[in-house]
Design an enzyme around this catalytic site. Structure first.
Site, PDB file in Angstrom:
ATOM      1  N   ASP A 132     -69.392 -27.994 -49.734  1.00  0.00           N
ATOM      2  CA  ASP A 132     -69.155 -27.170 -50.929  1.00  0.00           C
ATOM      3  C   ASP A 132     -68.602 -27.995 -52.089  1.00  0.00           C
ATOM      4  OD1 ASP A 132     -69.954 -24.937 -49.498  1.00  0.00           O
ATOM      5  OD2 ASP A 132     -67.911 -24.444 -48.858  1.00  0.00           O
ATOM      6  N   ARG A 179     -65.677 -15.705 -49.556  1.00  0.00           N
ATOM      7  CA  ARG A 179     -65.156 -17.058 -49.358  1.00  0.00           C
ATOM      8  C   ARG A 179     -64.150 -17.408 -50.439  1.00  0.00           C
ATOM      9  NH1 ARG A 179     -69.284 -21.658 -50.464  1.00  0.00           N
ATOM     10  NH2 ARG A 179     -67.921 -21.972 -52.254  1.00  0.00           N
TER      11      ARG A 179
HETATM   12  C1  SIN Z   1     -71.555 -21.506 -47.498  1.00  0.00           C
HETATM   13  O1  SIN Z   1     -72.301 -22.463 -47.665  1.00  0.00           O
HETATM   14  O2  SIN Z   1     -70.396 -21.509 -47.881  1.00  0.00           O
HETATM   15  C2  SIN Z   1     -72.074 -20.291 -46.748  1.00  0.00           C
HETATM   16  C3  SIN Z   1     -71.936 -20.464 -45.289  1.00  0.00           C
HETATM   17  C4  SIN Z   1     -72.400 -19.267 -44.522  1.00  0.00           C
HETATM   18  O3  SIN Z   1     -72.882 -18.291 -45.112  1.00  0.00           O
HETATM   19  O4  SIN Z   1     -72.280 -19.284 -43.310  1.00  0.00           O
END
Ligand code: SIN
Length: 289
Positions: A120, A279
């Protein structure tokens, strides 16, 4: 498997670990990932619990917390124990909270977030130290939507000393527009140069810091050489199962991963079913070799 890889695995998997007293830590593989129990993230953590969660994070890189019942504020409060949260520009948010990244897929989706090996935010000058994804809804089909995580310390250590030394002299460009290929990207996406191999700021261990989600090219090489080298590194991550663990989500699971030494890959194998999570992303420092 060659001797270098076996030695690296032996070194990583065989590291002595002190016992835990306030939490239970069950490793997913000898290389990466652990399930943590004995902690309720909706409540303030004791100093001892927090110290053990921090140690488990540095030892395992990916922590899975099951059966957590969190409000957005409790999720964010847990994130803030590890640093300031990244706020998205208002034009990029889904909902009204700039600190919350909504991860959503359903029958209308044409793509999902993170459906390639990536870390990320590496196009930022100061990429995030970690992310916490709290999944509330998993596919009604009863399976699918797992996430793979790979250990970038082992990825470096599996390479020959000569290759490690060569990579240690290189830097690469990380371009925030890459994930937008085929779509209109938002304005002012970041583009940054980072070393190809960096040191984890807390453990000092070397970690591979290029990923197919954001890295466009290696600065010191010709276009063809750069592509070949990046393909070799991306291929290692994609083809070497010992680097990774696979997290199977259930509703109310929170996973906290270390963006300084891992990559992850969301698996979209549940279309047209839905999956929903939120997130938070914790700010980090500029990576150094
Ligand atoms: C992400 O790349 O943060 C998403 C990961 C996920 O959806 O499992």
């Amino acid at each position: 498997m060659d001797q270098l890889a076996l030695k690296a695995i032996e070194r990583i998997a065989g590291q002595a670990r002190a016992p835990y007293h306030c939490i239970a830590v069950d490793r997913l593989t000898p290389i990466i990932g652990a399930e943590v129990s004995g902690v309720d993230l909706s409540q303030p953590l004791s100093d001892e619990q927090l110290a053990e969660v921090r140690r488990a994070f540095l030892e395992n890189h990916v922590l899975v917390f099951r059966d957590q019942h969190l409000t957005v504020e409790q999720h964010k409060a847990f994130g803030r124990l590890f640093g300031e949260l990244r706020a998205l520009p208002v034009e990029d948010i889904d909902g009204d909270d700039p600190e919350l990244v909504v991860i959503r897929a359903n029958a209308q989706s044409r793509f999902v977030a993170g459906e390639t090996w990536h870390t990320d935010g590496t196009a930022d000058l100061e990429p995030s130290m970690g992310s916490m994804l709290y999944v509330k809804e998993t596919p009604a089909i009863g399976t699918g939507g797992d996430t793979l995580f790979a250990n970038m310390h082992l990825a470096v250590e599996m390479l020959s000393p000569t290759m490690q030394q060569f990579l240690g002299e290189l830097t690469a460009i990380h371009d925030g527009e890459i994930p937008w290929k085929g779509f209109q990207p938002p304005a002012n996406l970041p583009k940054t140069e980072h070393p190809v191999v960096v040191r984890h700021p807390e453990t000092g261990r070397k970690t591979l810091f290029v990923n197919s989600g954001f890295t466009s090219h290696i600065v010191q090489l010709s276009g063809g050489e750069s592509q070949m080298l990046l393909n070799m590194l991306f291929d290692l991550i994609a083809r070497e199962p010992i680097l990774s663990c696979r997290v199977r989500w259930a509703p109310n699971t929170l996973v906290f991963w270390d963006n300084r030494c891992t990559q992850h890959h969301a698996v979209w194998d549940y279309f047209p079913h839905s999956r929903y999570g939120e997130r938070v992303t914790i700010l980090g420092k500029q990576p150094k070799s």
